[in-house]
Scaffold this motif. Structure first.
Motif, PDB file in Angstrom:
ATOM      1  N   SER A  90      20.116  -3.011  51.103  1.00  0.00           N
ATOM      2  CA  SER A  90      21.578  -3.135  50.307  1.00  0.00           C
ATOM      3  C   SER A  90      20.864  -2.739  48.155  1.00  0.00           C
ATOM      4  O   SER A  90      22.113  -2.845  48.033  1.00  0.00           O
ATOM      5  CB  SER A  90      22.387  -5.161  49.927  1.00  0.00           C
ATOM      6  OG  SER A  90      22.249  -4.931  51.438  1.00  0.00           O
ATOM      7  N   LEU A  91      19.908  -3.508  48.432  1.00  0.00           N
ATOM      8  CA  LEU A  91      19.343  -4.024  46.863  1.00  0.00           C
ATOM      9  C   LEU A  91      19.292  -2.472  46.188  1.00  0.00           C
ATOM     10  O   LEU A  91      19.488  -1.677  45.610  1.00  0.00           O
ATOM     11  CB  LEU A  91      18.255  -4.264  46.233  1.00  0.00           C
ATOM     12  CG  LEU A  91      18.434  -6.084  46.749  1.00  0.00           C
ATOM     13  CD1 LEU A  91      16.859  -7.076  46.652  1.00  0.00           C
ATOM     14  CD2 LEU A  91      19.469  -6.043  45.106  1.00  0.00           C
ATOM     15  N   GLU A 106      11.424 -13.160  48.955  1.00  0.00           N
ATOM     16  CA  GLU A 106      10.362 -13.014  47.808  1.00  0.00           C
ATOM     17  C   GLU A 106      10.382 -11.321  48.092  1.00  0.00           C
ATOM     18  O   GLU A 106      10.863 -10.532  49.447  1.00  0.00           O
ATOM     19  CB  GLU A 106       8.934 -13.587  49.245  1.00  0.00           C
ATOM     20  CG  GLU A 106       8.181 -14.493  48.790  1.00  0.00           C
ATOM     21  CD  GLU A 106       7.411 -14.276  49.812  1.00  0.00           C
ATOM     22  OE1 GLU A 106       6.854 -15.821  50.310  1.00  0.00           O
ATOM     23  OE2 GLU A 106       6.969 -13.823  50.729  1.00  0.00           O
ATOM     24  N   LEU A 112      22.558  -0.040  45.580  1.00  0.00           N
ATOM     25  CA  LEU A 112      23.480  -0.810  44.268  1.00  0.00           C
ATOM     26  C   LEU A 112      22.515  -0.378  43.250  1.00  0.00           C
ATOM     27  O   LEU A 112      22.877  -0.564  42.275  1.00  0.00           O
ATOM     28  CB  LEU A 112      23.321  -2.476  44.383  1.00  0.00           C
ATOM     29  CG  LEU A 112      24.661  -3.303  44.973  1.00  0.00           C
ATOM     30  CD1 LEU A 112      23.484  -4.706  44.902  1.00  0.00           C
ATOM     31  CD2 LEU A 112      25.311  -2.738  44.959  1.00  0.00           C
ATOM     32  N   ILE A 138      18.563  -6.446  52.955  1.00  0.00           N
ATOM     33  CA  ILE A 138      18.610  -7.096  51.643  1.00  0.00           C
ATOM     34  C   ILE A 138      18.199  -6.157  51.107  1.00  0.00           C
ATOM     35  O   ILE A 138      18.867  -5.260  49.968  1.00  0.00           O
ATOM     36  CB  ILE A 138      17.900  -8.654  51.422  1.00  0.00           C
ATOM     37  CG1 ILE A 138      18.718  -9.105  52.292  1.00  0.00           C
ATOM     38  CG2 ILE A 138      17.707  -8.898  50.139  1.00  0.00           C
ATOM     39  CD1 ILE A 138      17.747 -11.284  51.664  1.00  0.00           C
ATOM     40  N   MET A 191       8.763  -7.608  46.928  1.00  0.00           N
ATOM     41  CA  MET A 191       7.309  -7.309  46.656  1.00  0.00           C
ATOM     42  C   MET A 191       7.925  -6.174  45.628  1.00  0.00           C
ATOM     43  O   MET A 191       9.004  -4.842  46.423  1.00  0.00           O
ATOM     44  CB  MET A 191       6.667  -6.555  47.695  1.00  0.00           C
ATOM     45  CG  MET A 191       5.859  -7.774  48.290  1.00  0.00           C
ATOM     46  SD  MET A 191       4.598  -7.936  47.488  1.00  0.00           S
ATOM     47  CE  MET A 191       3.394  -6.132  46.956  1.00  0.00           C
ATOM     48  N   LEU A 192       7.791  -5.374  44.330  1.00  0.00           N
ATOM     49  CA  LEU A 192       8.076  -4.987  43.092  1.00  0.00           C
ATOM     50  C   LEU A 192       7.162  -3.966  43.376  1.00  0.00           C
ATOM     51  O   LEU A 192       6.169  -4.169  43.039  1.00  0.00           O
ATOM     52  CB  LEU A 192       9.030  -5.435  43.108  1.00  0.00           C
ATOM     53  CG  LEU A 192      10.528  -6.323  42.591  1.00  0.00           C
ATOM     54  CD1 LEU A 192      10.401  -6.831  40.856  1.00  0.00           C
ATOM     55  CD2 LEU A 192      11.518  -5.063  42.640  1.00  0.00           C
ATOM     56  N   ASP A 193       7.199  -2.991  43.298  1.00  0.00           N
ATOM     57  CA  ASP A 193       7.022  -1.520  42.368  1.00  0.00           C
ATOM     58  C   ASP A 193       6.449  -2.323  40.880  1.00  0.00           C
ATOM     59  O   ASP A 193       7.488  -2.695  40.190  1.00  0.00           O
ATOM     60  CB  ASP A 193       6.840  -0.324  41.881  1.00  0.00           C
ATOM     61  CG  ASP A 193       7.135   0.252  43.523  1.00  0.00           C
ATOM     62  OD1 ASP A 193       6.263   0.088  44.158  1.00  0.00           O
ATOM     63  OD2 ASP A 193       7.812   1.385  43.626  1.00  0.00           O
ATOM     64  N   PHE A 218      19.162  -0.562  42.756  1.00  0.00           N
ATOM     65  CA  PHE A 218      17.450  -0.999  42.101  1.00  0.00           C
ATOM     66  C   PHE A 218      16.085  -0.122  43.042  1.00  0.00           C
ATOM     67  O   PHE A 218      16.593   0.059  43.949  1.00  0.00           O
ATOM     68  CB  PHE A 218      17.810  -2.601  42.712  1.00  0.00           C
ATOM     69  CG  PHE A 218      18.573  -3.392  42.206  1.00  0.00           C
ATOM     70  CD1 PHE A 218      18.199  -3.806  40.871  1.00  0.00           C
ATOM     71  CD2 PHE A 218      19.423  -3.737  42.743  1.00  0.00           C
ATOM     72  CE1 PHE A 218      19.284  -4.247  39.979  1.00  0.00           C
ATOM     73  CE2 PHE A 218      20.827  -4.523  41.665  1.00  0.00           C
ATOM     74  CZ  PHE A 218      20.449  -4.998  40.616  1.00  0.00           C
ATOM     75  N   GLU A 219      15.689   0.434  42.366  1.00  0.00           N
ATOM     76  CA  GLU A 219      14.318   1.092  42.572  1.00  0.00           C
ATOM     77  C   GLU A 219      12.983   0.444  42.060  1.00  0.00           C
ATOM     78  O   GLU A 219      12.837  -0.565  41.436  1.00  0.00           O
ATOM     79  CB  GLU A 219      14.364   2.352  41.424  1.00  0.00           C
ATOM     80  CG  GLU A 219      15.588   3.530  42.029  1.00  0.00           C
ATOM     81  CD  GLU A 219      15.337   4.320  40.917  1.00  0.00           C
ATOM     82  OE1 GLU A 219      15.314   4.347  39.208  1.00  0.00           O
ATOM     83  OE2 GLU A 219      16.434   5.658  41.012  1.00  0.00           O
ATOM     84  N   GLY A 220      12.636   0.394  43.575  1.00  0.00           N
ATOM     85  CA  GLY A 220      11.267   0.262  43.614  1.00  0.00           C
ATOM     86  C   GLY A 220      10.863  -1.275  44.066  1.00  0.00           C
ATOM     87  O   GLY A 220      10.334  -1.830  43.991  1.00  0.00           O
ATOM     88  N   ILE A 221      11.727  -1.274  44.565  1.00  0.00           N
ATOM     89  CA  ILE A 221      12.299  -2.523  46.043  1.00  0.00           C
ATOM     90  C   ILE A 221      10.783  -1.916  47.620  1.00  0.00           C
ATOM     91  O   ILE A 221      10.891  -1.023  47.852  1.00  0.00           O
ATOM     92  CB  ILE A 221      13.288  -2.669  46.262  1.00  0.00           C
ATOM     93  CG1 ILE A 221      13.443  -3.131  44.781  1.00  0.00           C
ATOM     94  CG2 ILE A 221      12.952  -4.095  47.890  1.00  0.00           C
ATOM     95  CD1 ILE A 221      14.636  -2.971  45.448  1.00  0.00           C
ATOM     96  N   GLN A 222       9.165  -2.742  47.273  1.00  0.00           N
ATOM     97  CA  GLN A 222       8.218  -2.011  48.445  1.00  0.00           C
ATOM     98  C   GLN A 222       8.981  -3.367  49.433  1.00  0.00           C
ATOM     99  O   GLN A 222       8.996  -2.624  50.859  1.00  0.00           O
ATOM    100  CB  GLN A 222       7.376  -2.686  48.179  1.00  0.00           C
ATOM    101  CG  GLN A 222       6.597  -1.601  47.274  1.00  0.00           C
ATOM    102  CD  GLN A 222       5.079  -2.003  46.421  1.00  0.00           C
ATOM    103  OE1 GLN A 222       4.600  -3.520  47.390  1.00  0.00           O
ATOM    104  NE2 GLN A 222       4.712  -1.698  45.327  1.00  0.00           N
ATOM    105  N   SER A 223       8.805  -4.289  49.774  1.00  0.00           N
ATOM    106  CA  SER A 223       9.990  -5.328  50.460  1.00  0.00           C
ATOM    107  C   SER A 223      10.595  -6.694  49.945  1.00  0.00           C
ATOM    108  O   SER A 223      10.176  -6.998  49.594  1.00  0.00           O
ATOM    109  CB  SER A 223       8.555  -5.452  51.379  1.00  0.00           C
ATOM    110  OG  SER A 223       7.706  -6.115  50.959  1.00  0.00           O
ATOM    111  N   VAL A 224      11.408  -6.621  51.425  1.00  0.00           N
ATOM    112  CA  VAL A 224      11.727  -7.793  51.471  1.00  0.00           C
ATOM    113  C   VAL A 224      12.227  -8.819  52.228  1.00  0.00           C
ATOM    114  O   VAL A 224      12.208  -8.449  53.336  1.00  0.00           O
ATOM    115  CB  VAL A 224      13.564  -8.090  50.575  1.00  0.00           C
ATOM    116  CG1 VAL A 224      14.282  -9.542  50.304  1.00  0.00           C
ATOM    117  CG2 VAL A 224      13.696  -6.828  49.595  1.00  0.00           C
ATOM    118  N   ARG A 225      11.323 -10.332  51.910  1.00  0.00           N
ATOM    119  CA  ARG A 225      11.203 -11.340  53.305  1.00  0.00           C
ATOM    120  C   ARG A 225      11.866 -12.170  52.563  1.00  0.00           C
ATOM    121  O   ARG A 225      12.192 -12.565  51.689  1.00  0.00           O
ATOM    122  CB  ARG A 225       9.570 -11.786  53.716  1.00  0.00           C
ATOM    123  CG  ARG A 225       8.373 -10.674  53.156  1.00  0.00           C
ATOM    124  CD  ARG A 225       8.332  -9.848  54.905  1.00  0.00           C
ATOM    125  NE  ARG A 225       8.064 -11.091  55.819  1.00  0.00           N
ATOM    126  CZ  ARG A 225       8.523 -10.847  57.065  1.00  0.00           C
ATOM    127  NH1 ARG A 225       8.289  -9.673  57.582  1.00  0.00           N
ATOM    128  NH2 ARG A 225       7.494 -11.660  58.354  1.00  0.00           N
TER     129      ARG A 225
END
Lengths: 79, 79
Positions: free
Chosen positions: A24-25, B43, A28, A21, B45-47, A30-37
């Protein structure tokens, strides 16, 4: 009575689906995503009004069927 | 910033997975279960610290990738 149950992977367990995910983000734009769970969310409508009894029953449901306690945590909340 | 996203099937959409969980719980001896609906919990985590910008971004993520708006609803919440 509406019970809301969250089942999430324990912190140390790898989450490949979450990684997909996140990638994929990023793809697309999208920036600044540290992690997805990714976890599961289960809503259960229960008979009765006693929150304590219900909470005990829901914990038992999680331990017996809904969650895999080796790799998952769960939390139970009643509205 | 931790964002919590719930993705649930719309009320009128059949949820066979939820039905299976309800049946399994009954078979295990749990009583008083009216219905079970299963959804996804993500969930992210975003900057950054701006909740408004983040909420807009998260709504866009749900609409573009995470949720299938034909059959699913989503809700976004930021801690």
């Amino acid at each position: 009575m509406l019970a809301k149950i969250h089942i999430t992977l324990k912190k140390d367990v790898l989450d490949p689906q979450g990684k997909v995910i996140a990638n994929s983000l990023s793809n697309l734009g999208f920036e600044g995503i540290q992690s997805v769970r990714q976890g599961k969310y289960i809503e259960i409508m229960l008979d009765g009004n006693d929150k304590n009894t219900a909470t005990n029953k829901l914990n038992e449901m999680c331990e017996k069927l809904l969650a895999n306690l080796v790799i998952e945590d769960y939390s139970v909340e009643i509205d």
